[in-house]
Design a protein around this motif. Structure first.
Motif, PDB file in Angstrom:
ATOM      1  N   PRO A 185       3.975   9.491  -4.201  1.00  5.75           N
ATOM      2  CA  PRO A 185       2.892   9.843  -3.271  1.00  5.75           C
ATOM      3  C   PRO A 185       2.982  11.254  -2.704  1.00  5.75           C
ATOM      4  O   PRO A 185       4.077  11.783  -2.523  1.00  5.75           O
ATOM      5  CB  PRO A 185       3.050   8.800  -2.154  1.00  5.75           C
ATOM      6  CG  PRO A 185       4.470   8.368  -2.236  1.00  5.75           C
ATOM      7  CD  PRO A 185       4.873   8.468  -3.678  1.00  5.75           C
TER       8      PRO A 185
ATOM      9  N   THR B  15      -1.695   8.399   1.791  1.00  6.54           N
ATOM     10  CA  THR B  15      -0.769   7.586   0.989  1.00  6.54           C
ATOM     11  C   THR B  15      -0.999   6.089   1.237  1.00  6.54           C
ATOM     12  O   THR B  15      -0.987   5.300   0.278  1.00  6.54           O
ATOM     13  CB  THR B  15       0.701   7.966   1.277  1.00  6.54           C
ATOM     14  OG1 THR B  15       0.979   7.804   2.660  1.00  6.54           O
ATOM     15  CG2 THR B  15       0.971   9.397   0.863  1.00  6.54           C
TER      16      THR B  15
ATOM     17  N   THR C  33       9.824   6.973  -2.967  1.00  8.47           N
ATOM     18  CA  THR C  33       9.757   7.788  -1.750  1.00  8.47           C
ATOM     19  C   THR C  33      11.158   8.027  -1.215  1.00  8.47           C
ATOM     20  O   THR C  33      12.118   7.391  -1.646  1.00  8.47           O
ATOM     21  CB  THR C  33       8.844   7.148  -0.680  1.00  8.47           C
ATOM     22  OG1 THR C  33       8.578   8.104   0.342  1.00  8.47           O
ATOM     23  CG2 THR C  33       9.467   5.911  -0.082  1.00  8.47           C
TER      24      THR C  33
END
Length: 196
Positions: free
Chosen positions: A129, A138, A159
């Protein structure tokens, strides 16, 4: 100031090239300024690629926020997938098309603000993202992905802890009714899989 997660139609190209190996397969990608991780395949992307288990041949894959295309291209070539790539940045989409040609991969590459231009459903969606675009962007990607997965489909997200991995996990659990698993967690990098 322009960012890789915005569309700058007036961006000038000055191409450079990077090499990448995945499971003994060699890839070469063209990149340029104004594109995320232009000097090398980003470390989190490499971890995401290695964390995803083998995908069923002829399955459908959407690489959302594809940048110059490494995630989708690598997975499509290695696992024989039907690929769709999308990015809001036209320069990134142009590079993804070019890199598909370089690496012998067919793809439907779409300039799209998140899922706005996407049609159909997919067996797998992958997202690294655009954290700096903010949670509103996101989180909308995660929410919308639910409507674009086939039954039994999976969303993979990578992430960093410092970029809100805990809140990402919480959001994915909310969206996917707790059908979320951490498949990689090391040195501050997390890979999540959410199942429909």
């Amino acid at each position: 100031m322009n960012h890789y997660f915005t569309n700058n139609e007036h961006q000038k190209y000055s191409l450079s090239y990077i090499d990448y190996c995945f499971k003994e397969e060699k890839f070469r990608f063209a990149t340029t300024s104004g594109i995320f991780s232009k000097a090398h395949v980003d470390y989190a992307t490499d971890i995401l690629l290695n964390a995803i288990p083998p995908l069923a041949e002829n399955g459908t894959l959407l690489d959302m926020g594809c940048g110059y295309g490494p995630i989708g291209i690598v997975l499509a070539k290695c696992f024989g997938l039907k690929l769709t790539q999308a990015d809001v940045n036209k320069a990134a989409a142009d590079l993804a098309r070019l890199n598909c040609k370089y690496n012998g991969v067919k793809s439907d590459v779409i300039v799209s603000d998140c899922f706005d231009g996407i049609k159909g459903k997919f067996d797998t969606i992958v997202i690294n993202p655009p954290i700096h675009a903010g949670k509103s962007v996101t989180y909308k990607m995660y929410e919308d992905s639910l409507c674009y997965l086939n039954s039994g489909g999976c969303l993979y997200v990578v992430t960093l802890k410092k970029h809100g991995a805990e809140s990402t996990l919480q959001k994915l659990r909310e969206v996917f009714d707790n059908r979320v698993e951490i498949i990689y967690k090391k040195k501050g990098i997390y890979v999540f899989v959410s199942r429909l």
